[in-house]
Enzyme design. Structure first.
Site, PDB file in Angstrom:
ATOM      1  N   ASP A 103      14.497  -3.847  29.737  1.00 41.53           N
ATOM      2  CA  ASP A 103      13.277  -3.050  29.618  1.00 41.53           C
ATOM      3  C   ASP A 103      12.536  -3.032  30.949  1.00 41.53           C
ATOM      4  OD1 ASP A 103      13.879  -2.779  26.944  1.00 41.53           O
ATOM      5  OD2 ASP A 103      12.589  -4.439  26.318  1.00 41.53           O
TER       6      ASP A 103
HETATM    7  N1  URA Z   1      15.844  -7.704  24.705  1.00 42.81           N
HETATM    8  C1  URA Z   1      14.670  -7.018  24.852  1.00 42.81           C
HETATM    9  O1  URA Z   1      13.880  -6.924  23.931  1.00 42.81           O
HETATM   10  N2  URA Z   1      14.425  -6.474  26.057  1.00 42.81           N
HETATM   11  C2  URA Z   1      15.248  -6.572  27.126  1.00 42.81           C
HETATM   12  O2  URA Z   1      14.928  -6.067  28.213  1.00 42.81           O
HETATM   13  C3  URA Z   1      16.458  -7.287  26.953  1.00 42.81           C
HETATM   14  C4  URA Z   1      16.738  -7.844  25.737  1.00 42.81           C
END
Ligand code: URA
Length: 233
Positions: A103
């Protein structure tokens, strides 16, 4: 291989641009400027230089980036710069892509490669590559939360429960969580389903690759054989 072909294959521009770079004296092999684009060079273990910067010859590019917050993994980022903007032009020109996604606000280990087959293998659910996340929670944790994450929680795209391969409390509000799948927002959704909330998320390892002391925003080459070390849990 001809030096022009080497530079071309490593992302230094069109064949014509690479020939011009070499002819203008920008390329070095074994510490000596080579200005003949047709010069034959052995690529085994080759490290060449362009404008003084060293480049290992790599048939396929494979790098580990310490992704900082505020960068998107998407090819067409909408709100923030792309992680690709953190890589030098030759790697971008070779078409390297992230292996899976983090993310925008997640930091940590992100592998990138121009090897489509490798991306496919590493992101395949069958492969069970272990990814280790350091999680900071909004609310203090208790043993029940850890147990719920290990036992499995049902997400909205269920119905099968999703389990952490490993989970340990590392502080009053911090967890180390190991996942072998890569579902969308998986850590955040699992923690929410278990009754808490993720405040910050950092991936410290991808398979056998640890970030170590790689600074945020920096990257390093990875030898594909490093990925052959036991990756699953
Ligand atoms: N899980 C999440 O919620 N976000 C990420 O960036 C990676 C794994």
């Amino acid at each position: 291989m001809r030096l022009e072909q080497i530079l071309f294959s490593q992302g230094f521009g069109t064949r014509r641009e690479c020939a011009a770079l070499i002819a203008a004296g920008h390329a070095e092999v074994a510490g000596c400027i080579v200005d003949d684009p047709d010069h034959d060079v052995d690529t085994a273990g080759l490290v060449f230089a362009v404008d003084g910067q060293l480049w290992p010859y790599a048939e396929r590019a494979l790098v580990l980036l310490h992704k900082p917050a505020g960068y998107e993994c998407s090819q067409k980022p909408r709100h923030h710069p792309s992680v690709l903007s953190l890589l030098p032009a030759p790697l971008r020109r070779r078409g390297v892509q992230p292996v899976g996604r983090l993310d925008e606000d997640t930091t940590g280990a992100l592998l990138l490669t121009d090897d489509g087959a490798l991306i496919h293998r590493l992101t395949s659910p069958k492969r069970h590559v272990a990814k280790v996340y350091e999680v900071t929670l909004k609310h203090p944790l208790d043993a029940a939360l850890v147990q719920r994450l290990v036992d499995g929680v049902v997400l909205d795209d269920g119905p099968a429960p999703v389990r952490a391969a490993a989970c340990e409390a590392t502080g009053e509000r911090t967890l180390r969580l190991t996942l072998t799948e890569g579902k969308y927002h998986q850590v955040k959704r699992m923690v929410a389903a278990a009754g808490n909330r993720v405040e910050t998320l950092h991936r410290s390892a991808f398979g056998p690759l640890q970030l170590g002391d790689l600074e945020p925003g920096r990257w390093r080459w990875v030898d594909a054989t490093q990925l052959e070390a036991p990756a699953g849990v």
